[in-house]
Enzyme design. Sequence first.
Site, PDB file in Angstrom:
ATOM      1  N   HIS A   1       0.797  -1.219   0.000  1.00  0.00           N
ATOM      2  CA  HIS A   1       0.000   0.000   0.000  1.00  0.00           C
ATOM      3  C   HIS A   1       0.829   1.269   0.000  1.00  0.00           C
ATOM      4  O   HIS A   1       0.284   2.364  -0.199  1.00  0.00           O
ATOM      5  CB  HIS A   1      -0.978   0.009   1.186  1.00  0.00           C
ATOM      6  CG  HIS A   1      -2.321   0.544   0.830  1.00  0.00           C
ATOM      7  ND1 HIS A   1      -3.480   0.195   1.486  1.00  0.00           N
ATOM      8  CD2 HIS A   1      -2.713   1.421  -0.139  1.00  0.00           C
ATOM      9  CE1 HIS A   1      -4.515   0.826   0.955  1.00  0.00           C
ATOM     10  NE2 HIS A   1      -4.070   1.581  -0.028  1.00  0.00           N
TER      11      HIS A   1
ATOM     12  N   HIS B   1      -6.959  -0.979   7.941  1.00  0.00           N
ATOM     13  CA  HIS B   1      -6.068  -0.069   8.660  1.00  0.00           C
ATOM     14  C   HIS B   1      -6.263   1.361   8.167  1.00  0.00           C
ATOM     15  O   HIS B   1      -6.677   1.574   7.022  1.00  0.00           O
ATOM     16  CB  HIS B   1      -4.608  -0.479   8.448  1.00  0.00           C
ATOM     17  CG  HIS B   1      -4.327  -1.915   8.775  1.00  0.00           C
ATOM     18  ND1 HIS B   1      -4.485  -2.921   7.840  1.00  0.00           N
ATOM     19  CD2 HIS B   1      -3.906  -2.510   9.914  1.00  0.00           C
ATOM     20  CE1 HIS B   1      -4.176  -4.085   8.402  1.00  0.00           C
ATOM     21  NE2 HIS B   1      -3.831  -3.859   9.648  1.00  0.00           N
TER      22      HIS B   1
ATOM     23  N   ASP C   1      -6.855  -6.617   2.514  1.00  0.00           N
ATOM     24  CA  ASP C   1      -7.314  -6.877   3.877  1.00  0.00           C
ATOM     25  C   ASP C   1      -8.590  -6.129   4.245  1.00  0.00           C
ATOM     26  O   ASP C   1      -9.079  -6.255   5.368  1.00  0.00           O
ATOM     27  CB  ASP C   1      -6.201  -6.634   4.898  1.00  0.00           C
ATOM     28  CG  ASP C   1      -5.810  -5.173   5.080  1.00  0.00           C
ATOM     29  OD1 ASP C   1      -6.618  -4.278   4.792  1.00  0.00           O
ATOM     30  OD2 ASP C   1      -4.672  -4.923   5.540  1.00  0.00           O
TER      31      ASP C   1
ATOM     32  N   ASP D   1     -10.069  -0.549   3.588  1.00  0.00           N
ATOM     33  CA  ASP D   1      -8.884  -1.062   4.278  1.00  0.00           C
ATOM     34  C   ASP D   1      -9.234  -1.394   5.726  1.00  0.00           C
ATOM     35  O   ASP D   1     -10.072  -0.724   6.334  1.00  0.00           O
ATOM     36  CB  ASP D   1      -7.801   0.021   4.254  1.00  0.00           C
ATOM     37  CG  ASP D   1      -6.392  -0.498   4.450  1.00  0.00           C
ATOM     38  OD1 ASP D   1      -6.219  -1.467   5.221  1.00  0.00           O
ATOM     39  OD2 ASP D   1      -5.452   0.075   3.879  1.00  0.00           O
TER      40      ASP D   1
ATOM     41  N   HIS E   1       3.982   1.277   4.342  1.00  0.00           N
ATOM     42  CA  HIS E   1       2.641   1.071   3.786  1.00  0.00           C
ATOM     43  C   HIS E   1       1.573   1.573   4.750  1.00  0.00           C
ATOM     44  O   HIS E   1       0.390   1.614   4.383  1.00  0.00           O
ATOM     45  CB  HIS E   1       2.398  -0.388   3.405  1.00  0.00           C
ATOM     46  CG  HIS E   1       2.340  -1.359   4.531  1.00  0.00           C
ATOM     47  ND1 HIS E   1       1.925  -2.657   4.374  1.00  0.00           N
ATOM     48  CD2 HIS E   1       2.653  -1.248   5.845  1.00  0.00           C
ATOM     49  CE1 HIS E   1       1.964  -3.294   5.530  1.00  0.00           C
ATOM     50  NE2 HIS E   1       2.407  -2.465   6.431  1.00  0.00           N
TER      51      HIS E   1
ATOM     52  N   GLU F   1      -1.680  -4.843  -1.863  1.00  0.00           N
ATOM     53  CA  GLU F   1      -1.350  -5.786  -0.788  1.00  0.00           C
ATOM     54  C   GLU F   1      -1.586  -7.249  -1.141  1.00  0.00           C
ATOM     55  O   GLU F   1      -1.584  -8.110  -0.259  1.00  0.00           O
ATOM     56  CB  GLU F   1      -2.078  -5.435   0.520  1.00  0.00           C
ATOM     57  CG  GLU F   1      -1.629  -4.133   1.156  1.00  0.00           C
ATOM     58  CD  GLU F   1      -0.218  -4.185   1.753  1.00  0.00           C
ATOM     59  OE1 GLU F   1       0.335  -5.289   1.905  1.00  0.00           O
ATOM     60  OE2 GLU F   1       0.317  -3.099   2.062  1.00  0.00           O
TER      61      GLU F   1
ATOM     62  N   ASP G   1      -7.565  -2.385  -0.635  1.00  0.00           N
ATOM     63  CA  ASP G   1      -6.585  -3.246   0.013  1.00  0.00           C
ATOM     64  C   ASP G   1      -7.205  -4.636   0.185  1.00  0.00           C
ATOM     65  O   ASP G   1      -8.376  -4.756   0.572  1.00  0.00           O
ATOM     66  CB  ASP G   1      -6.226  -2.653   1.379  1.00  0.00           C
ATOM     67  CG  ASP G   1      -5.032  -3.315   2.048  1.00  0.00           C
ATOM     68  OD1 ASP G   1      -4.991  -4.561   2.114  1.00  0.00           O
ATOM     69  OD2 ASP G   1      -4.145  -2.598   2.538  1.00  0.00           O
TER      70      ASP G   1
ATOM     71  N   ASP H   1      -3.729   3.694   7.979  1.00  0.00           N
ATOM     72  CA  ASP H   1      -2.558   4.121   7.201  1.00  0.00           C
ATOM     73  C   ASP H   1      -2.323   5.623   7.321  1.00  0.00           C
ATOM     74  O   ASP H   1      -2.067   6.320   6.326  1.00  0.00           O
ATOM     75  CB  ASP H   1      -2.722   3.716   5.733  1.00  0.00           C
ATOM     76  CG  ASP H   1      -2.775   2.212   5.549  1.00  0.00           C
ATOM     77  OD1 ASP H   1      -2.301   1.495   6.439  1.00  0.00           O
ATOM     78  OD2 ASP H   1      -3.295   1.755   4.506  1.00  0.00           O
TER      79      ASP H   1
END
Length: 305
Positions: free
Chosen positions: A97, A123, A225, A121, A138, A268, A223, A125
């Site tokens: 990412h 997360h 995830d 995502d 990332h 990712e 992403d 980030d």
Amino acid sequence: MDIELIGAPVDSGKKGKGCLMGPDAYRTANLARALRRLGHSVTDVGNLTPDMVADPDCTNPAVHSLAETIGWTQSLHRAGRNAMQAGRLPIFLGGDHSLSLGSVTGVAAATDKPQFVLWLDAHSDFHTLMTTESGNLHGTPLAYITGRDGFEGFPAVSNPVPERNICIIGLRSVDEAERGMLEDSDIRYHDMREIDENGISVLLRRFLKDVADAGGNLHVSLDVDFLDPSAAPAVGTTVPGGATVREGHLCMELIADSGLMTSLDLVELNPFLDERGRTAQLMVDLAASALGRRVFDRPTRAYSS
């Protein structure tokens, strides 16, 4: 629509390796063919390489691969800007990412329209070079593209994305430092509890309406995830409790219905962790949904028996 596939085998944003194989996995899963079948014109420009830059000083000893990540940022910025100026919709095939450090700033620099970013995502980030404890870059793109301080050595962000123009959906792993910064920001963020309580379409439609009302460009950063690892295992940052396959497709279909998306990250993907290509195929299916394909008419998955 004219689409440009930009291979970004970025593997410098984290310590675990494998994302450099992502672009070729998307090609093997027939992304270009899927998009052409929807009537789009598709040009694959191949894989980029990072610019060569001198190793900058950084006072945070945890930060690693800094020069390489800056080189990728410069290369991707240029590619994204050029694709947009040529009237194409760039799809950045990642790669981790950290590629969004360059992809988002590049597309934002190519337009006079308001730039919006949808961040799908687990997360946030939202770290800087100074706040990251892992040193994994990332985890820094949203702080960088909004013009926050703490990115010495990186190119100056000429057209920062206003925080109010960013929406994160799918959060379920946010550390304390990021939590505080997010709460003090104007970024919109929705965790999985909000999705469970309200439904993902309510949250996304609200954001898409604001993009439309502003006449803005929309960059979507997807992403792996964002999805639950039971459906998409090929990612090094698995967090249980993510979006279902159906929720993922609903997001993409709503984006397609809006007609607002002007650029896309697919990030990712680590094929080394995949199961017979199932994650790569799912990400290809989602990209196709974002560009007009409906779930009911997608072909049988390549890994089905």
